[in-house]
Scaffold this motif. Structure first.
Motif, mmCIF file in Angstrom:
data_model
loop_
_atom_site.group_PDB
_atom_site.id
_atom_site.type_symbol
_atom_site.label_atom_id
_atom_site.label_comp_id
_atom_site.label_asym_id
_atom_site.label_seq_id
_atom_site.Cartn_x
_atom_site.Cartn_y
_atom_site.Cartn_z
ATOM 1 N N ASP A 9 -7.207 14.302 -20.275
ATOM 2 C CA ASP A 9 -8.024 13.285 -22.003
ATOM 3 C C ASP A 9 -7.342 11.927 -21.783
ATOM 4 O O ASP A 9 -6.439 11.761 -22.233
ATOM 5 C CB ASP A 9 -8.120 13.535 -23.025
ATOM 6 C CG ASP A 9 -9.231 13.178 -24.039
ATOM 7 O OD1 ASP A 9 -9.628 11.714 -23.597
ATOM 8 O OD2 ASP A 9 -9.212 13.597 -24.915
ATOM 9 N N VAL A 10 -7.665 10.635 -21.946
ATOM 10 C CA VAL A 10 -7.033 9.664 -21.890
ATOM 11 C C VAL A 10 -7.095 9.187 -23.262
ATOM 12 O O VAL A 10 -8.611 9.206 -23.574
ATOM 13 C CB VAL A 10 -7.865 8.300 -20.979
ATOM 14 C CG1 VAL A 10 -6.823 7.397 -20.994
ATOM 15 C CG2 VAL A 10 -7.746 8.260 -19.533
ATOM 16 N N ASP A 111 -12.882 9.035 -19.155
ATOM 17 C CA ASP A 111 -12.077 9.002 -19.106
ATOM 18 C C ASP A 111 -11.190 11.022 -19.937
ATOM 19 O O ASP A 111 -10.104 11.234 -19.935
ATOM 20 C CB ASP A 111 -11.394 8.543 -20.378
ATOM 21 C CG ASP A 111 -11.790 9.041 -22.137
ATOM 22 O OD1 ASP A 111 -13.144 9.792 -21.542
ATOM 23 O OD2 ASP A 111 -11.153 9.018 -22.913
HETATM 24 MG MG LIG Z 1 -10.424 10.089 -24.644
#
Ligand SMILES: [Mg+2]
Length: 412
Positions: A9-10, A111
């Motif tokens: 997860d960005v 993302d």
């Molecule tokens: Mg994120």
């Protein structure tokens, strides 16, 4: 089969990607270090905060609130407009990089994605996760969270633990100590509507849910109740679906006035298709199914879709089909919202010459390419279709829905 799933997860994706992009472009600022937000169109009263920096958070600015409210909390707030193309490019680059570790990548959202490994043990997985996290930072200049477990649900829950720049495990034998102590609304699929119901029944933590009366949950919340009850136990039998591409591209616009005639509707559809088809070409893809949706004045929603004879990413071809669909669907009631969506996508390089495509369509493909280049270089409205000149209509609509949150999910 024994498997390890990682959830990547960005952290503050839109902000991180914009910042990394600006650095690359030599822009001398780091929007992550000042009170800043990524926000929808500010002229539009629907403009909302889509992402915020840590220092914006200190001003209690919240994702989803209006830019107006955010500015009241922090008058010096830096508002950066969203740039959909930067996000897709960044997302694609990350996926390509992650595929060097395993071919099994499943995209969850722009993302977030899952990686599957079948040849490593838990200890090796943790080591590898740290390595991936650190190389992402070194190569791309932004941080990610990585959750590690045996299934997707638990990996995702782990990925949501403390942020940013962290790796967390949540293996089955850690559920009690790490998952059950969390508030029930932190469980995946427990939304704003479900939380008060559960609270009313005395269920405040995920552990409470796991130890609640299954019959009660099942009879009150039906299949959704059974799902979250199993989730509380860390049970997730969903299959891992390696998918490294987007499934559909959609775009809709709430209109500032009610549309009551076909001509106007067609013009708005054109501006939606312009942006949608551009996004499709940006992703280097073509579509086979197009659909149109209408929400009328009374919020009645209807939609219609059709399979085309051939794969295309040509603005004209998509537009013609969309207009036909619209004409068949519309019941002449004043329109409040129009939407366009395309699906059944494939990568364009697989495209073959087809006998259904007419000469004008082939010419238009070349035109699209040229227009794309000009727009990328000189801006969205550097070149527009004649119908939009001297008109009040925007030549390209959407790219990012101003009035919807999170919205980006519509492309996945
Ligand atoms: Mg994120």
């Amino acid at each position: 089969m024994k498997q390890i799933i990682m959830h990547i997860d960005v952290n503050s994706a839109f902000l991180s990607w914009t910042s990394a992009y600006e650095m690359q472009m030599g822009i001398d600022r780091d929007i992550r270090k000042v009170p800043s937000v990524i926000g929808g169109n500010e002229k539009n009263r629907h403009g909302i905060v889509l992402a915020k920096s840590m220092s914006a958070k200190k001003f209690k600015i919240q994702t989803g609130e209006s830019l107006l409210e955010a500015r009241q909390k922090c008058p010096n707030l830096l508002v950066v407009p969203p740039d959909y193309r930067v996000y897709t490019r960044a997302s694609k680059a990350l996926i390509e990089f992650l595929k060097t570790f395993t071919p099994d990548v499943e995209i969850f959202s722009i993302d977030e994605c899952f990686l599957r490994f079948t040849d490593i043990n838990k200890k090796e997985a943790v080591k590898l996760a740290y390595k991936i996290k650190d190389i992402v930072y070194k190569n791309f200049g932004y941080t990610v969270n990585i959750g590690i477990s045996e299934n997707k649900l638990l990996a995702k829950q782990a990925g949501d633990f403390e942020k940013p720049n962290k790796c967390h495990t949540l293996f089955s034998d850690e559920i009690k100590e790490k998952l059950w102590v969390l508030p029930v609304e932190d469980l995946f699929m427990v939304g704003r509507k479900t939380k008060p119901k559960l609270n009313k029944w005395g269920i405040y933590t995920i552990g409470d849910l796991a130890n609640a009366d299954y019959k009660l949950i099942s009879s009150m919340l039906k299949s959704h109740g059974r799902l979250i009850y199993n989730y509380a136990w860390g049970r997730d039998d969903s299959m891992f679906k390696p998918k490294d591409s987007i499934k559909s591209v959609g775009n809709s616009s709430t209109l500032k006035f009610d549309v009551t005639n076909t001509e106007t509707a067609h013009i708005i559809l054109l501006s939606l298709v312009e942006m949608t088809a551009w996004r499709l070409r940006e992703a280097n893809m073509s579509c086979r199914v197009v659909s149109v949706s209408i929400k009328d004045k009374n919020f009645k929603y209807s939609s219609k879709q059709r399979k085309l004879l051939y794969f295309t990413n040509c603005t004209r071809d998509i537009y013609i089909s969309i207009c036909r669909l619209f004409d068949e669907l519309w019941d002449n009631k004043p329109i409040r919202q129009l939407g366009v969506s395309i699906s059944d996508l494939e990568y364009s390089h697989k495209k073959q010459i087809n006998i259904f495509q007419d000469e004008l369509s082939a010419k238009n493909e070349i035109l699209d390419k040229t227009v794309d280049i000009i727009r990328t270089k000189y801006g969205d409205e550097a070149i527009i279709r004649g119908v939009f000149a001297n008109s009040d209509f925007k030549p390209l609509l959407g790219g990012y829905p101003d009035d919807e949150y999170p919205g980006m999910s519509s492309i996945l």
